[in-house]
Design an enzyme around this catalytic site. Structure first.
Site, PDB file in Angstrom:
ATOM      1  N   HIS A  33      41.592  38.626  47.277  1.00 46.90           N
ATOM      2  CA  HIS A  33      42.103  37.366  47.820  1.00 46.90           C
ATOM      3  C   HIS A  33      41.712  36.204  46.916  1.00 46.90           C
ATOM      4  CE1 HIS A  33      42.156  39.065  52.186  1.00 46.90           C
ATOM      5  NE2 HIS A  33      43.255  39.339  51.520  1.00 46.90           N
TER       6      HIS A  33
ATOM      7  N   LYS B 171      48.865  41.321  43.927  1.00 45.89           N
ATOM      8  CA  LYS B 171      49.877  40.272  43.955  1.00 45.89           C
ATOM      9  C   LYS B 171      49.827  39.454  42.679  1.00 45.89           C
ATOM     10  CE  LYS B 171      50.351  39.607  48.958  1.00 45.89           C
ATOM     11  NZ  LYS B 171      50.251  38.628  50.061  1.00 45.89           N
TER      12      LYS B 171
ATOM     13  N   ARG C 273      46.510  47.291  49.679  1.00 48.53           N
ATOM     14  CA  ARG C 273      47.824  46.987  50.234  1.00 48.53           C
ATOM     15  C   ARG C 273      48.720  48.205  50.012  1.00 48.53           C
ATOM     16  NH1 ARG C 273      46.448  42.440  46.964  1.00 48.53           N
ATOM     17  NH2 ARG C 273      46.093  40.532  48.184  1.00 48.53           N
TER      18      ARG C 273
ATOM     19  N   TYR D  17      41.634  38.001  57.920  1.00 50.79           N
ATOM     20  CA  TYR D  17      41.607  39.452  58.042  1.00 50.79           C
ATOM     21  C   TYR D  17      40.400  39.929  58.840  1.00 50.79           C
ATOM     22  CZ  TYR D  17      45.309  40.217  54.639  1.00 50.79           C
ATOM     23  OH  TYR D  17      46.519  40.253  53.999  1.00 50.79           O
TER      24      TYR D  17
ATOM     25  N   ARG E 284      43.667  48.400  55.842  1.00 54.46           N
ATOM     26  CA  ARG E 284      43.056  47.350  55.010  1.00 54.46           C
ATOM     27  C   ARG E 284      42.237  46.403  55.884  1.00 54.46           C
ATOM     28  NH1 ARG E 284      43.682  44.438  50.085  1.00 54.46           N
ATOM     29  NH2 ARG E 284      44.120  42.219  50.287  1.00 54.46           N
TER      30      ARG E 284
ATOM     31  N   HIS F 151      48.786  48.294  56.631  1.00 57.54           N
ATOM     32  CA  HIS F 151      47.886  47.147  56.514  1.00 57.54           C
ATOM     33  C   HIS F 151      46.734  47.213  57.511  1.00 57.54           C
ATOM     34  CE1 HIS F 151      47.609  43.393  54.252  1.00 57.54           C
ATOM     35  NE2 HIS F 151      47.009  42.886  55.307  1.00 57.54           N
TER      36      HIS F 151
END
Length: 298
Positions: free
Chosen positions: A270, A172, A148, A279, A247, A244
């Protein structure tokens, strides 16, 4: 307590209890503040404890005139999370968003880049400029490790474990993972450090930050967006791309070359494999190849 106090306490909860980043906290609270503005402009004096389903429904109808279905869904989700927090803390017994229907939205699949397009973007970088080597290292890292943009700007020199072939990423919710990094990208980063970074005047506090701006401080996410947009214009790329996109391309290329979804999920960091599926964009030709290769009735 007034709205500001509840929101401030909610922000603390998101930061401390859920470990969300400053950007995520801001995103979660943006629509709550928007609801406050709506109440104020309509001269409604109501607290988060006493606000009713009807008032929130009217607010949703109001914003629906200005935003698309995806944004409406985000607003409903954000408000639902806030009122769930109020229930958790014992301020409310019910969630006024519980019966509000979320608009149906399709999965939005962003553009991917081919390996040639990625090579063309990197080839367009002006390596004679002071920022050229840094920009090349950034894009190589984005694509080679599937990071990211926030993970790239926060990458530290102390996170590089090249001898082991990994880099440590803080994603995250401050969750850490180790991502494999190839020898080619390692060499690009080492070249950037030796040729460019080691000759910079680095501001105090940023000695361990890998990618620096011309003032010797950490790059912003917006700056990386700008770098990529400018390169896309340079090669006349007819796609809407962002950091992104690299990615997404990383995940897609891994899948097309035989990687399984579970491995890609771990590499991307994830929590849910459903997120990974969003994705990973599979075109029909690839699905046909998979069927012809693996199905007993091919």
């Amino acid at each position: 307590m007034n709205w500001k106090t509840y929101i401030k306490n909610y922000q603390s909860y998101l930061r401390i209890e859920r470990g969300l980043s400053a950007n995520s906290v801001e995103s979660y609270t943006f629509d709550i503040e928007r609801l406050c503005q709506y109440l104020e402009s309509n001269e409604m004096v109501v607290s988060p404890i006493s606000i009713t389903v009807d008032i929130i429904q009217d607010f949703i109808y109001f914003v629906a005139k200005e935003v698309n279905a995806r944004s409406q869904a985000r607003i409903i989700s954000g408000l639902k999370s806030f009122f769930s927090y109020l229930i958790f803390e014992g301020f409310r017994n019910d969630n006024p968003l519980e019966l509000i229907e979320t608009p149906r939205i399709g999965r939005k699949l962003p553009d991917t880049l081919s390996t040639k397009e990625i090579d063309d973007l990197i080839a367009a970088i002006d390596l004679t400029s002071n920022a050229g080597g840094r920009n090349k290292a950034i894009i190589e890292t984005l694509y080679s490790c599937g990071l990211r943009v926030s993970e790239v700007v926060n990458l530290k020199i102390s996170d590089l474990f090249f001898e082991e072939g990994f880099i440590k990423i803080t994603g995250k919710g401050n969750k850490q993972r180790f991502v494999p990094i190839g020898l080619y990208t390692q060499n690009i980063i080492d070249w950037y450090k030796t040729t460019y970074r080691n000759h910079q005047a680095i501001q105090r506090g940023y000695e361990d930050t890998l990618f620096l701006n011309r003032r010797g401080k950490q790059l912003t996410r917006a700056m990386i967006f700008t770098i990529i947009k400018n390169l896309a214009v340079e090669i006349n790329l007819q796609k809407s791309i962002s950091p992104h996109t690299f990615r997404h391309s990383y995940a897609t290329h891994l899948l097309e070359n035989g990687a399984d979804l579970r491995s890609i999920q771990l590499l991307l960091g994830h929590e849910s494999i459903t997120t990974t599926e969003i994705y990973v964009h599979l075109d029909r030709s690839h699905l046909t190849q998979i069927m012809n290769r693996f199905h007993p009735r091919k």
